[in-house]
Design an enzyme around this catalytic site. Structure first.
Site: not given
Ligand code: HSE
Length: 438
Positions: A33, A45, A105, A129, A136, A187, A201, A205
């Site tokens: 960077a 939370r 998304k 991304e 990916i 998860g 979903d 995408k």
């Protein structure tokens, strides 16, 4: 140069993964960077929860506004999911002149047009991304790597949970609910798992991929979605007998009339690499006119896999902090004033091949009636398979593969077939794509 200060919304699976990767690979990331990157504030939370990474230099808070309003924070990473709070917070961060990175998304698919317009007006970046196919780098591949191509179509396995369920059902004969529970425990599944199994979903995408592939505004409301819950073990096994696998695919294709935007279970020839993408893995096949067919494969979900994409966006943002906003990569790949008004096609106008399964009485003339209906509708048969009569069952399953045809014609023909007295129940219809790179 001073390190870039980052505020993190959400220290859950992906948030934790992001801090872990940033800490473990800090030197390598700084070398890439050109500056250090420090997470200075994060929302959680449960602030007191013990964590596997070092939080000594991070202010932990439950106050999300404190993150987007923090005077030292230059980049806000949104990993809380959902579209209500996330939308408000992202818009506020942009208004405060902060760059935003998100893995959300649903947020981009539904509110991306508004978010990008606000970001453009403020001269800040919104990077996403991690929103598609987890680790990916598919956004970068399409938006930058394939920038010389006219993209013709793309097809992807872009929901890991759905693919995991279909794979386990096929390989181990496991129960739908049992596999879904495992994906939730790992998860991978969405907070509302119907998003995974009903194609929502993947629709989010696909909407994003389609926009950057074809340079059209985000139009999730026009995306056709069909889930996997009606796929039976019998269909999986008949498809296999004919040399196909059933996968839940997101497909977007540019045609003369408009853009196809659809998510549904699809038969794919088993010899295609993408037909062999199993478990929670994702893969996206992109066909460009110059490069031909290209395939991108990897983990579509999970803490560090998704963090890999979040951190890559962070490196991109840090590298371009000093670049003139007009010279950055546009959010939707094409310059904002050069987006096309190509319409999204309705499913009636989509052209694809089909797998049909019907339950027919085993008597003379039944198949002739069915094939006559198909022939009169201009539908050409690719293969036909009649199974033996099972004991105690009055009908026999007949499986038909067709050549490509407009969905409206196929639906009309199915209506005529279902009206035959020799056919019992509904015709099972699964779309079929050869994905042969042509
Ligand atoms: N629920 C998603 C999936 C997570 O299973 O692919 C990654 O977006």
């Amino acid at each position: 140069m001073k390190p870039v200060k980052v505020g993190l919304l959400g220290l859950g699976t992906v948030g934790g993964g992001t801090v872990t990767v940033l800490q473990r690979n800090a030197d390598e990331i700084q070398r890439r960077a050109g500056r250090g990157i420090e997470v200075v504030i994060a929302t959680a939370r449960d602030i007191k929860k013990p964590r596997a990474f070092d939080t000594s230099n991070i202010t932990l808070t439950s106050d999300t506004q404190a993150v987007v309003d923090h005077p030292d924070v230059e980049v806000v990473i949104e990993l809380i999911g959902g579209t209500s709070d996330a939308h408000t917070l992202v818009m506020r961060a942009i208004d405060n002149g902060k760059h935003v990175i998100t893995a959300n998304k649903a947020l981009i698919a539904k509110y991306g047009n508004e978010i990008f317009a606000a970001a453009h007006a403020k001269g800040v970046m919104v990077a996403f991304e991690a929103a598609v196919a987890g680790g990916i780098p598919i956004i970068k591949a399409i938006r930058e790597g394939l920038a010389g191509n006219k993209i013709e179509w793309l097809a992807g396995i872009i929901n890991g949970t759905g693919n995991f369920i279909l794979t386990e059902m096929r390989d181990k004969g496991r129960d739908f609910a049992d596999v879904l529970a495992e994906a939730q425990a790992l998860g991978y599944a969405e907070a509302d798992p119907t998003f995974d199994v009903e194609g929502i979903d993947a629709g989010h995408k696909l909407t994003i991929l389609s926009s950057i592939a074809f340079g059209i505004p985000l139009q999730f409301e026009k995306c056709y979605t069909e889930g996997i819950s009606h796929i039976t073990a019998a269909d999986v096994s008949y498809a296999e007998e004919l040399g196909y696998r059933i996968k839940s695919l997101g497909i977007s294709r540019r045609t003369d009339k408009g853009v196809e935007l659809r998510v549904h279970p699809t038969l794919i020839p088993e010899r295609r690499l993408i037909a062999n993408v199993d478990g929670v893995m994702n893969a996206v096949l992109v066909k460009g006119d110059a490069v031909g067919a290209t395939l991108y494969y990897g983990a579509g979900a999970g803490a560090e896999a998704t963090a890999s994409a979040v951190v890559a966006d962070l490196v991109d943002v840090v590298r371009t902090l000093t670049a003139d906003p007009e010279n950055r990569v546009p959010h939707l790949a094409f310059q904002p004033d050069a987006l096309s008004d190509l319409p999204i096609l309705s499913m009636d106008d989509v052209e694809t091949a089909y797998y049909l399964r019907l339950e027919a009485q085993d008597k003379p003339g039944v198949l002739a009636d069915v094939t006559r209906i198909l022939s009169e509708a201009g539908i050409s048969i690719e293969a036909i398979l009649q199974k033996e009569q099972a004991e105690g069952v009055a009908t026999v399953p007949v499986i038909i593969l067709t050549h490509r045809i407009c969905e409206k014609q196929m639906n009309d023909a199915i209506g005529c077939i279902e009206a035959l007295t020799s056919i019992t129940g509904k015709v099972v219809r699964i779309r079929l794509e050869t994905l042969d790179g042509k």
